[in-house]
Design a protein around this motif. Structure first.
Motif, PDB file in Angstrom:
ATOM      1  N   TYR A  45       0.833  -1.203   0.000  1.00 31.14           N
ATOM      2  CA  TYR A  45       0.000   0.000   0.000  1.00 31.14           C
ATOM      3  C   TYR A  45       0.871   1.258   0.000  1.00 31.14           C
ATOM      4  O   TYR A  45       0.628   2.195  -0.760  1.00 31.14           O
ATOM      5  CB  TYR A  45      -0.940  -0.010   1.209  1.00 31.14           C
ATOM      6  N   GLN A  46       1.889   1.267   0.849  1.00 29.23           N
ATOM      7  CA  GLN A  46       2.785   2.430   0.925  1.00 29.23           C
ATOM      8  C   GLN A  46       3.518   2.635  -0.403  1.00 29.23           C
ATOM      9  O   GLN A  46       3.668   3.765  -0.875  1.00 29.23           O
ATOM     10  CB  GLN A  46       3.786   2.260   2.068  1.00 29.23           C
ATOM     11  N   ASN A  47       3.976   1.546  -1.014  1.00 25.64           N
ATOM     12  CA  ASN A  47       4.659   1.649  -2.307  1.00 25.64           C
ATOM     13  C   ASN A  47       3.713   2.162  -3.382  1.00 25.64           C
ATOM     14  O   ASN A  47       4.104   2.952  -4.245  1.00 25.64           O
ATOM     15  CB  ASN A  47       5.249   0.307  -2.717  1.00 25.64           C
ATOM     16  N   LYS A  48       2.473   1.721  -3.332  1.00 19.21           N
ATOM     17  CA  LYS A  48       1.486   2.184  -4.311  1.00 19.21           C
ATOM     18  C   LYS A  48       1.285   3.694  -4.196  1.00 19.21           C
ATOM     19  O   LYS A  48       1.194   4.393  -5.199  1.00 19.21           O
ATOM     20  CB  LYS A  48       0.171   1.431  -4.097  1.00 19.21           C
ATOM     21  N   LEU A  49       1.244   4.193  -2.972  1.00 20.20           N
ATOM     22  CA  LEU A  49       1.103   5.638  -2.760  1.00 20.20           C
ATOM     23  C   LEU A  49       2.338   6.386  -3.279  1.00 20.20           C
ATOM     24  O   LEU A  49       2.222   7.432  -3.918  1.00 20.20           O
ATOM     25  CB  LEU A  49       0.883   5.959  -1.281  1.00 20.20           C
ATOM     26  N   LYS A  50       3.525   5.848  -2.992  1.00 17.63           N
ATOM     27  CA  LYS A  50       4.770   6.491  -3.432  1.00 17.63           C
ATOM     28  C   LYS A  50       4.886   6.523  -4.957  1.00 17.63           C
ATOM     29  O   LYS A  50       5.464   7.451  -5.513  1.00 17.63           O
ATOM     30  CB  LYS A  50       5.983   5.753  -2.860  1.00 17.63           C
ATOM     31  N   CYS A  51       4.357   5.506  -5.621  1.00 14.25           N
ATOM     32  CA  CYS A  51       4.502   5.373  -7.080  1.00 14.25           C
ATOM     33  C   CYS A  51       3.259   5.816  -7.846  1.00 14.25           C
ATOM     34  O   CYS A  51       3.137   5.539  -9.036  1.00 14.25           O
ATOM     35  CB  CYS A  51       4.822   3.928  -7.431  1.00 14.25           C
ATOM     36  N   GLU A  52       2.353   6.489  -7.182  1.00 14.12           N
ATOM     37  CA  GLU A  52       1.070   6.827  -7.800  1.00 14.12           C
ATOM     38  C   GLU A  52       1.235   7.554  -9.136  1.00 14.12           C
ATOM     39  O   GLU A  52       0.573   7.225 -10.118  1.00 14.12           O
ATOM     40  CB  GLU A  52       0.223   7.663  -6.838  1.00 14.12           C
ATOM     41  N   GLU A  53       2.135   8.539  -9.205  1.00 12.75           N
ATOM     42  CA  GLU A  53       2.333   9.282 -10.458  1.00 12.75           C
ATOM     43  C   GLU A  53       2.820   8.371 -11.573  1.00 12.75           C
ATOM     44  O   GLU A  53       2.351   8.464 -12.711  1.00 12.75           O
ATOM     45  CB  GLU A  53       3.317  10.435 -10.248  1.00 12.75           C
ATOM     46  N   LYS A  54       3.787   7.497 -11.262  1.00 13.51           N
ATOM     47  CA  LYS A  54       4.316   6.573 -12.273  1.00 13.51           C
ATOM     48  C   LYS A  54       3.238   5.595 -12.730  1.00 13.51           C
ATOM     49  O   LYS A  54       3.152   5.265 -13.919  1.00 13.51           O
ATOM     50  CB  LYS A  54       5.514   5.801 -11.717  1.00 13.51           C
ATOM     51  N   ILE A  55       2.420   5.128 -11.796  1.00 12.91           N
ATOM     52  CA  ILE A  55       1.349   4.185 -12.133  1.00 12.91           C
ATOM     53  C   ILE A  55       0.319   4.863 -13.035  1.00 12.91           C
ATOM     54  O   ILE A  55      -0.112   4.304 -14.045  1.00 12.91           O
ATOM     55  CB  ILE A  55       0.693   3.616 -10.862  1.00 12.91           C
ATOM     56  N   LEU A  56      -0.059   6.097 -12.688  1.00 13.35           N
ATOM     57  CA  LEU A  56      -1.022   6.836 -13.516  1.00 13.35           C
ATOM     58  C   LEU A  56      -0.465   7.096 -14.912  1.00 13.35           C
ATOM     59  O   LEU A  56      -1.194   6.981 -15.907  1.00 13.35           O
ATOM     60  CB  LEU A  56      -1.427   8.141 -12.831  1.00 13.35           C
ATOM     61  N   LYS A  57       0.811   7.418 -14.997  1.00 13.80           N
ATOM     62  CA  LYS A  57       1.453   7.634 -16.308  1.00 13.80           C
ATOM     63  C   LYS A  57       1.423   6.343 -17.118  1.00 13.80           C
ATOM     64  O   LYS A  57       1.103   6.351 -18.305  1.00 13.80           O
ATOM     65  CB  LYS A  57       2.888   8.116 -16.123  1.00 13.80           C
ATOM     66  N   TRP A  58       1.737   5.224 -16.470  1.00 16.30           N
ATOM     67  CA  TRP A  58       1.714   3.932 -17.158  1.00 16.30           C
ATOM     68  C   TRP A  58       0.300   3.617 -17.649  1.00 16.30           C
ATOM     69  O   TRP A  58       0.110   3.153 -18.774  1.00 16.30           O
ATOM     70  CB  TRP A  58       2.207   2.829 -16.216  1.00 16.30           C
ATOM     71  N   LEU A  59      -0.711   3.857 -16.805  1.00 20.95           N
ATOM     72  CA  LEU A  59      -2.095   3.615 -17.212  1.00 20.95           C
ATOM     73  C   LEU A  59      -2.477   4.467 -18.416  1.00 20.95           C
ATOM     74  O   LEU A  59      -3.132   3.983 -19.349  1.00 20.95           O
ATOM     75  CB  LEU A  59      -3.047   3.888 -16.040  1.00 20.95           C
ATOM     76  N   ASP A  60      -2.069   5.744 -18.414  1.00 20.70           N
ATOM     77  CA  ASP A  60      -2.346   6.623 -19.555  1.00 20.70           C
ATOM     78  C   ASP A  60      -1.704   6.078 -20.826  1.00 20.70           C
ATOM     79  O   ASP A  60      -2.338   6.024 -21.885  1.00 20.70           O
ATOM     80  CB  ASP A  60      -1.837   8.041 -19.288  1.00 20.70           C
ATOM     81  N   GLU A  61      -0.438   5.662 -20.726  1.00 20.21           N
ATOM     82  CA  GLU A  61       0.284   5.137 -21.883  1.00 20.21           C
ATOM     83  C   GLU A  61      -0.319   3.821 -22.368  1.00 20.21           C
ATOM     84  O   GLU A  61      -0.234   3.492 -23.552  1.00 20.21           O
ATOM     85  CB  GLU A  61       1.764   4.948 -21.547  1.00 20.21           C
ATOM     86  N   ALA A  62      -0.936   3.072 -21.473  1.00 19.72           N
ATOM     87  CA  ALA A  62      -1.560   1.798 -21.835  1.00 19.72           C
ATOM     88  C   ALA A  62      -2.979   2.002 -22.392  1.00 19.72           C
ATOM     89  O   ALA A  62      -3.680   1.035 -22.661  1.00 19.72           O
ATOM     90  CB  ALA A  62      -1.600   0.877 -20.629  1.00 19.72           C
ATOM     91  N   GLY A  63      -3.394   3.256 -22.549  1.00 21.28           N
ATOM     92  CA  GLY A  63      -4.719   3.537 -23.085  1.00 21.28           C
ATOM     93  C   GLY A  63      -5.807   3.560 -22.034  1.00 21.28           C
ATOM     94  O   GLY A  63      -6.992   3.480 -22.359  1.00 21.28           O
ATOM     95  N   LEU A  64      -5.402   3.663 -20.780  1.00 21.91           N
ATOM     96  CA  LEU A  64      -6.375   3.669 -19.689  1.00 21.91           C
ATOM     97  C   LEU A  64      -6.398   5.018 -18.976  1.00 21.91           C
ATOM     98  O   LEU A  64      -6.456   5.081 -17.753  1.00 21.91           O
ATOM     99  CB  LEU A  64      -6.063   2.536 -18.708  1.00 21.91           C
ATOM    100  N   SER A  65      -6.372   6.080 -19.760  1.00 22.86           N
ATOM    101  CA  SER A  65      -6.451   7.415 -19.168  1.00 22.86           C
ATOM    102  C   SER A  65      -7.848   7.611 -18.580  1.00 22.86           C
ATOM    103  O   SER A  65      -8.771   6.834 -18.839  1.00 22.86           O
ATOM    104  CB  SER A  65      -6.197   8.481 -20.236  1.00 22.86           C
ATOM    105  N   GLU A  66      -8.002   8.640 -17.806  1.00 21.54           N
ATOM    106  CA  GLU A  66      -9.300   8.908 -17.186  1.00 21.54           C
ATOM    107  C   GLU A  66     -10.386   9.078 -18.242  1.00 21.54           C
ATOM    108  O   GLU A  66     -11.478   8.515 -18.124  1.00 21.54           O
ATOM    109  CB  GLU A  66      -9.212  10.161 -16.307  1.00 21.54           C
TER     110      GLU A  66
END
Length: 143
Positions: A45-66
């Protein structure tokens, strides 16, 4: 040198791994964190919070933007299906009809996203329980 956080993130975003892909706890285990079972969840959970920006960027690049997710959700609100089954040795296909199960799930998700559900009521009162009482009856007669 690669940090454990980077190793955790690579496991978390590894689409080829059914055990760690988007699984924070399992990614913490795979990254080699040394802790008790209950703490892997906390580390994940803590790692997910720390990496939130990177995860969101990856989701956007994977076609899963908001916006892409919102469009997909809108399309699911109009989902259709066809039933195909066997009857008397032949294959029968139904007419197209609304896929209510998918539509209900999509509507539920949309309502949650918009915050339109009332918050859950939780009872936080603590009732004091009195210990049982013991009454001793003595008899003055020797009967």
């Amino acid at each position: 040198m690669v940090s454990k956080l980077d190793v955790w993130l690579s496991h978390y975003l590894d689409q080829g791994s059914s055990t760690t892909f988007l699984q924070a706890t399992e990614s913490a285990k795979a990254a080699g964190y040394k802790c008790k079972d209950d703490n892997f969840k906390k580390v994940g959970y803590q790692n997910k919070l720390k990496c939130e920006e990177k995860i969101l960027k990856w989701l956007d690049e994977a076609g899963l933007s908001e916006s892409a997710l919102k469009l997909k959700l809108l399309s699911l609100l109009d989902a259709k299906e066809v039933k195909i089954f066997q009857y008397e040795g032949g294959i029968v296909e139904s007419d197209e009809f609304n896929s209510l199960g998918i539509q209900i799930k999509a509507l539920d998700m949309a309502l949650k996203m918009k915050g339109l559900y009332a918050p859950e009521k939780r009872d936080h009162t603590i009732e004091e329980k009195k210990p049982p009482t013991l009454t001793i009856v003595t008899s003055s007669n020797n009967e």
